[in-house]
Design a protein around this motif. Structure first.
Motif, short mmCIF file in Angstrom:
data_model
loop_
_atom_site.label_atom_id
_atom_site.label_comp_id
_atom_site.label_asym_id
_atom_site.label_seq_id
_atom_site.Cartn_x
_atom_site.Cartn_y
_atom_site.Cartn_z
N VAL A 116 0.94 -8.59 -6.07
CA VAL A 116 0.69 -8.00 -4.75
C VAL A 116 1.75 -6.94 -4.44
O VAL A 116 1.46 -5.91 -3.83
CB VAL A 116 0.65 -9.10 -3.67
N ALA A 117 3.01 -7.21 -4.84
CA ALA A 117 4.06 -6.20 -4.63
C ALA A 117 3.74 -4.92 -5.38
O ALA A 117 3.95 -3.81 -4.85
CB ALA A 117 5.41 -6.76 -5.07
N ALA A 118 3.24 -5.04 -6.59
CA ALA A 118 2.86 -3.84 -7.35
C ALA A 118 1.74 -3.09 -6.65
O ALA A 118 1.72 -1.84 -6.63
CB ALA A 118 2.44 -4.23 -8.78
N SER A 119 0.80 -3.82 -6.05
CA SER A 119 -0.26 -3.17 -5.27
C SER A 119 0.32 -2.43 -4.07
O SER A 119 -0.07 -1.30 -3.76
CB SER A 119 -1.28 -4.21 -4.79
N ALA A 120 1.29 -3.07 -3.39
CA ALA A 120 1.91 -2.45 -2.22
C ALA A 120 2.61 -1.15 -2.58
O ALA A 120 2.49 -0.13 -1.87
CB ALA A 120 2.90 -3.42 -1.57
N VAL A 121 3.34 -1.15 -3.69
CA VAL A 121 4.04 0.06 -4.10
C VAL A 121 3.04 1.14 -4.51
O VAL A 121 3.25 2.33 -4.26
CB VAL A 121 5.02 -0.24 -5.25
N PHE A 408 -7.98 -1.36 -1.88
CA PHE A 408 -8.71 -1.80 -0.69
C PHE A 408 -7.84 -2.39 0.41
O PHE A 408 -8.36 -2.62 1.51
CB PHE A 408 -9.77 -2.82 -1.09
N LEU A 409 -6.55 -2.64 0.18
CA LEU A 409 -5.72 -3.27 1.21
C LEU A 409 -4.59 -2.35 1.66
O LEU A 409 -4.10 -1.53 0.89
CB LEU A 409 -5.14 -4.59 0.69
N PRO A 410 -4.12 -2.49 2.92
CA PRO A 410 -3.04 -1.66 3.45
C PRO A 410 -1.68 -2.16 2.99
O PRO A 410 -1.48 -3.34 2.70
CB PRO A 410 -3.19 -1.79 4.96
N VAL A 411 -0.72 -1.24 2.96
CA VAL A 411 0.59 -1.56 2.41
C VAL A 411 1.30 -2.65 3.19
O VAL A 411 1.95 -3.52 2.60
CB VAL A 411 1.46 -0.27 2.32
N GLY A 412 1.21 -2.63 4.53
CA GLY A 412 1.90 -3.64 5.32
C GLY A 412 1.40 -5.04 5.04
O GLY A 412 2.18 -5.99 4.89
N GLN A 413 0.09 -5.21 4.95
CA GLN A 413 -0.48 -6.52 4.66
C GLN A 413 -0.12 -6.96 3.25
O GLN A 413 0.14 -8.15 3.01
CB GLN A 413 -2.00 -6.50 4.85
#
Length: 522
Positions: A116-121, A408-413
């Protein structure tokens, strides 16, 4: 041996570690620089806007709260990393102290954390790519439906997919499958780029600060309420993400001269430096253009990354606010008249963030790899490509999941969800350190956590404190993910466990350092 007491023998782990015989060369200053390089970057580039929407100027306090909890967690990490310096991180530490079942829960949480962290970055990189590279330099405006997921921060409502985030995640996965790793020199260059960019940001923004912009300092209060994820503490739970990476410093304890003196100096020093740096960056951003959140019904900020906030940000009166930007620091510089410098900062983020995605994916696949070698996941996942010498199957699977999350998801979430797994792993490390002090007091430790009677419980309490201040949705993800993990464990892992079948194998890297010990299991 009862199911819940399958503990991997420390003797096997330490025997593998002994084969490494690493030379002690690092001093306190080198450790500090290493820590600063590991920590500074991702969170401050991508989460400033989300944090400001949760806490307003209280974001500065949020950095202090998160940094303080990281310091006590880092001291626990340092002791156990010096005692058990092999691959697997918190998963291996838990396996050696609390047994297979709890180790499984930690490994399962780490899989969630890193992916999930990799997705956020990836989402953070997408904001700088679309805003700086495409828009400012090439004059290309990516259609909103291709630049943001359905709930992406700052994007227009109704976005379909974050295409740049999807592409960068898949590209980094491909590079990792081919065996690409950062060299020390390449990493050093990126550290210089990140720190220089943020230093220039401070030099240009701090003279523009107006005290009036910090009033009210806590527009959503100190505590926003259970499950709200807002207020200074709610923001701390989110921007905790900005500190992740310090545990890499603790793993260097084995290579440190006079570790009892230098490790705490390196860890605490680097985290204090980063905390001060982060507070100043937040002060520069908020004090120069304002960073008050956009309030929703009942005087509560709209949730960061929500469709409701995106709708507000689409209105002309809010469009230029800090909390609506998906490239916050570059946006601030443009707003105060330094457009070209803002673009250069955007380029710095554009260049530096893919390397962070690579490191996170690398760490996640190696956790998968170790769990697979332990028999808790199918052995096929740990298959190494004959040419590339990488665990290509698990890397491809991980990369696909990361790409979908980024699309598909926002960085904060994403950051909030990632933090749930991280906080659980940090808590378990602190518990493992306290258990080993009682059960194995005579083992040689390269570093001993000072005042463990205080630091250990403080770490556990701090992790729980931040977790319950995450948004309710982010809190719910971890137990749901854990539930899926229990199904996998009792449906497959328990019966296929190498330890359960009487075999202990410690693997310290992908290509070697295997130690297999047959044991009798009752």
């Amino acid at each position: 041996m009862p199911q819940f007491s399958r503990v991997k023998p420390l003797e096997a782990i330490l025997a593998t570690a002994e084969k490494k015989s690493l030379h002690r060369t690092l001093g306190a200053f080198q450790l500090m620089l290493f820590g600063i390089g590991c920590v500074i970057g991702t969170g401050i580039f991508v989460l400033t806007a989300a944090g400001a929407q949760k806490a307003g100027p209280g974001l500065m306090l949020a950095f202090v709260i998160a940094g303080g909890i990281c310091i006590v967690a880092a001291l626990c990490y340092a002791e156990i990393a010096s005692l058990i310096p092999v691959s697997g991180s918190a998963y291996t530490y838990t396996y050696a102290t609390m047994g297979e079942f709890l180790a499984w829960t930690v490994g399962w949480a780490l899989i969630l954390e890193y992916a999930v962290a990799a997705s956020a970055v990836s989402v953070g990189w997408s904001g700088y790519f679309a805003g700086t590279i495409l828009n400012e330099f090439l004059g290309i405006h990516l259609p909103p439906w291709l630049a943001a997921g359905p709930l992406a921060l700052g994007g227009a409502p109704g976005g379909l997919i974050n295409l740049p985030a999807l592409v960068i995640a898949l590209l980094v996965t491909w590079l990792l499958m081919l065996g690409t790793r950062e060299s020390a020199m390449f990493n050093a260059v990126l550290v210089v780029i990140k720190v220089t960019a943020l230093t220039v940001f401070l030099v240009l923004t701090l003279p523009q600060v107006e005290v009036a912009r910090f009033n009210p300092f806590l527009p959503a209060g100190l505590f926003g309420g259970f499950g709200s994820g807002v207020g200074a503490v709610g923001a701390a739970a989110t921007i905790f993400f900005a500190y992740v990476g310090f545990d890499a410093v603790s793993t260097a304890a084995e290579e440190t001269k006079d570790p009892q003196r230098n490790v705490p100096i390196g860890l605490v020093g680097s985290l204090l430096f980063c905390t001060v740096f982060y507070v100043l960056v937040a002060a520069g951003a908020i004090g120069s253009i304002g960073g008050q959140p956009i309030m929703g019904p009942g005087g509560i900020p709209f949730p960061a990354g929500s469709e409701a906030l995106a709708a507000q940000c689409a209105l002309p009166q809010y469009a230029q606010m800090l909390v609506c930007s998906d490239e916050a620091l570059a946006h601030v510089l443009r707003q105060i008249g330094f457009s070209q410098v803002g673009n250069m900062l955007g380029i710095a983020a554009f260049l530096a963030l893919p390397s962070v995605i690579l490191v996170l994916l690398f760490a996640q696949t190696r956790i998968f790899f170790v769990m697979s070698r332990d028999g808790l996941l199918p052995e096929k996942l740990s298959a190494v490509h004959p040419k590339w010498k990488t665990p290509y199957i698990v890397t491809a699977i991980t990369g696909a999941v990361v790409a979908v999350g980024a699309a598909f998801l926002p960085v904060g979430q994403l950051a909030d969800i990632s933090n749930g797994g991280t906080l659980y792993a940090f808590m378990m490390v602190a518990i493992a350190v306290m258990i080993l002090r009682r059960t194995k007091p005579d083992l040689k430790r390269g570093f001993r956590t000072p005042a463990l009677w205080l630091v250990g419980p403080a770490t556990v309490a701090g992790c729980i404190f931040l977790f319950v201040n995450l948004p309710l949705l982010a809190m719910a993800v971890l137990p749901i993910w854990a539930g899926v993990g229990l199904i996998v464990y009792f449906g497959y892992s328990r019966s296929h466990s190498s330890l359960g079948r009487g075999i202990v194998e410690v693997v310290d890297d992908i290509e070697g350092d295997h130690l297999a010990i047959p044991i009798k299991v009752d």
